[in-house]
Design an enzyme around this catalytic site. Structure first.
Site, mmCIF file in Angstrom:
data_model
loop_
_atom_site.group_PDB
_atom_site.id
_atom_site.type_symbol
_atom_site.label_atom_id
_atom_site.label_comp_id
_atom_site.label_asym_id
_atom_site.label_seq_id
_atom_site.Cartn_x
_atom_site.Cartn_y
_atom_site.Cartn_z
ATOM 1 N N GLU A 155 16.263 -32.249 -22.439
ATOM 2 C CA GLU A 155 15.121 -31.544 -23.541
ATOM 3 C C GLU A 155 14.177 -33.003 -22.823
ATOM 4 O OE1 GLU A 155 14.184 -28.884 -26.482
ATOM 5 O OE2 GLU A 155 11.986 -30.289 -26.554
ATOM 6 N N THR A 221 12.043 -30.845 -29.496
ATOM 7 C CA THR A 221 12.474 -29.818 -30.360
ATOM 8 C C THR A 221 13.341 -29.536 -31.456
ATOM 9 O OG1 THR A 221 12.618 -28.450 -28.776
ATOM 10 C CG2 THR A 221 10.457 -28.658 -28.924
HETATM 11 S S1 SF4 Z 1 12.872 -21.886 -30.003
HETATM 12 FE FE1 SF4 Z 1 13.002 -24.264 -29.928
HETATM 13 S S2 SF4 Z 1 14.987 -24.475 -29.895
HETATM 14 FE FE2 SF4 Z 1 15.028 -23.162 -28.975
HETATM 15 S S3 SF4 Z 1 14.688 -23.300 -26.611
HETATM 16 FE FE3 SF4 Z 1 12.751 -23.372 -27.415
HETATM 17 S S4 SF4 Z 1 12.125 -25.100 -28.038
HETATM 18 FE FE4 SF4 Z 1 13.967 -25.055 -27.892
#
Ligand code: SF4
Length: 384
Positions: A155, A221
């Site tokens: 990511e 994230t």
């Molecule tokens: S909801 Fe959050 S943890 Fe899940 S794939 Fe998307 S960015 Fe990543």
């Protein structure tokens, strides 16, 4: 159902008699992962006579990846971006699924040049795209983008590549690196040290003198939300002190909104678990899952915590196999179950762990005890 606005992050207590589980209020699959898995199965269903490839592991969960492979999906790359097969084998007739983490601009171009329609099965999570959009906006305002993430994570590589198109960009891993960067900004360190300290983690042509005058922070994230916030607050302070004639702190762009809701919720629920008094904790998830490791870090600061992939690692009531974050190795611990009764056990999982795994871990653990209450009875107690 009783908490539609998700205000309550306290754990649910499942009282099985000799064992009381403190189940995190939020755990497991997030929207992005669920969506990506659904699309992968759909791609297989819709293309029975085609080669279906996944750019890389869909999620950091061996069980899910294994199931997809059994159904015919092949992975083009491993999690570090190394090719697992010859790219020449991929042709315009094939289907390529982009994982929830997204991918780099370069790989997307490469796929398009082969005639592959990348948008057809693109499962990039909207929350990751939101970070990319934020980076673009920062670039438009001449801010350099500081990405809080792990430079080897898919990511972060994808975010860096998207950010790099619009703004000078740097990846920093933690507060320690934020402090090194602050040393450069304040002039306490020689400018040239920047290139050594952040080697391989800054965009081409980065000019440490010019490109550190206006900055903003976004994150991978799945990092610890509190750590990203602490880094952003710290760098904001540094810029404020370094540019005292800038009362609006235009040298720093606030970017609170790039934190992913799912990571936040799972982490907030973990903080609530930490307030309980349990005898031990289990965190279920893939060993290489970033968000799961952060949950482990939090819990192990309070309780004996076992990071396990599945119920199979509960070898017996005497032995558990688990992953040690510090040595980065799996090993076996003995006599891990304290003798007190009832035993209080915290349990949660990362965003890449199917909920059924939590079920299976609880059931296997309960099988080591006598006179356990039936599941129906326990469930009826909490839904009363
Ligand atoms: S909801 Fe959050 S943890 Fe899940 S794939 Fe998307 S960015 Fe990543």
């Amino acid at each position: 159902m009783q908490d539609p606005r998700k205000r309550d992050f306290s754990p649910v207590v499942l009282d099985f008699g000799p064992v009381r589980f403190y189940l995190a209020r939020h755990f497991g699959f997030c929207y992005g992962v669920e969506n990506a898995i659904e699309i992968s199965y759909k791609a297989l269903e819709e293309n029975p006579n085609k080669n279906v490839y996944l750019l890389s592991q869909m999620i950091h969960n061996q069980e899910v990846n294994g199931d997809l492979e059994d159904r015919g999906i092949r992975f083009i790359m491993d999690t570090e971006g190394n090719s697992l097969m010859d790219w020449d084998e991929v042709t315009a007739d094939d289907v390529v699924i982009i994982p929830a983490f997204g991918t780099t601009v370069e790989i997307e171009k490469q796929l398009r040049s082969k005639g592959i329609q990348t948008e057809q099965y693109n499962t990039t999570c909207p929350f990751v795209e939101k970070v990319w959009n934020r980076a673009e906006k920062l670039g438009g305002q001449d801010h350099t983008v500081i990405i809080h993430g792990k430079s080897e994570h898919e990511e972060t590589r994808a975010t860096f590549s998207h950010s790099d198109r619009h703004a000078a960009s740097i990846i920093i891993r933690n507060m320690e690196e934020a402090k090194l960067l602050a040393g450069i900004i304040r002039g306490e360190r020689d400018l040239n040290e920047f290139y050594e300290l952040f080697s391989g983690k800054y965009s081409e042509g980065f000019d440490a003198e010019k490109d550190l005058q206006k900055i903003g922070v976004v994150n991978q994230t799945t990092m610890l939300a509190t750590e990203t916030q602490a880094i952003a607050d710290y760098l904001k302070r540094v810029m404020k002190e370094h540019y005292p004639d800038d009362p609006e702190v235009e040298h720093f762009a606030d970017t609170r909104d790039t934190l992913c809701y799912a990571t936040n919720d799972n982490q907030d629920a973990t903080y609530q678990l930490m307030k309980t008094k349990v005898d031990l904790a289990f965190v279920v998830g893939g060993y290489n899952s970033s968000n799961t490791s952060h949950i482990v870090e939090l819990l192990e600061s309070k309780f004996p915590t076992y990071f396990i992939k599945s119920e199979e690692e509960l070898l017996s009531s005497k032995e558990v196999q688990h992953f040690n974050l510090h040595s980065q190795q799996a090993g076996t611990s003995t006599d891990y179950i304290p003798e007190n009764t009832p035993l209080n056990v915290a349990i949660t999982s990362g965003a890449s762990c199917p909920d059924t795994l939590i079920d299976r871990v609880m059931m296997k653990f309960l099988s080591f005890f006598d006179e356990v209450k039936p599941v129906e009875e326990v469930l009826s107690e909490i839904t009363q």
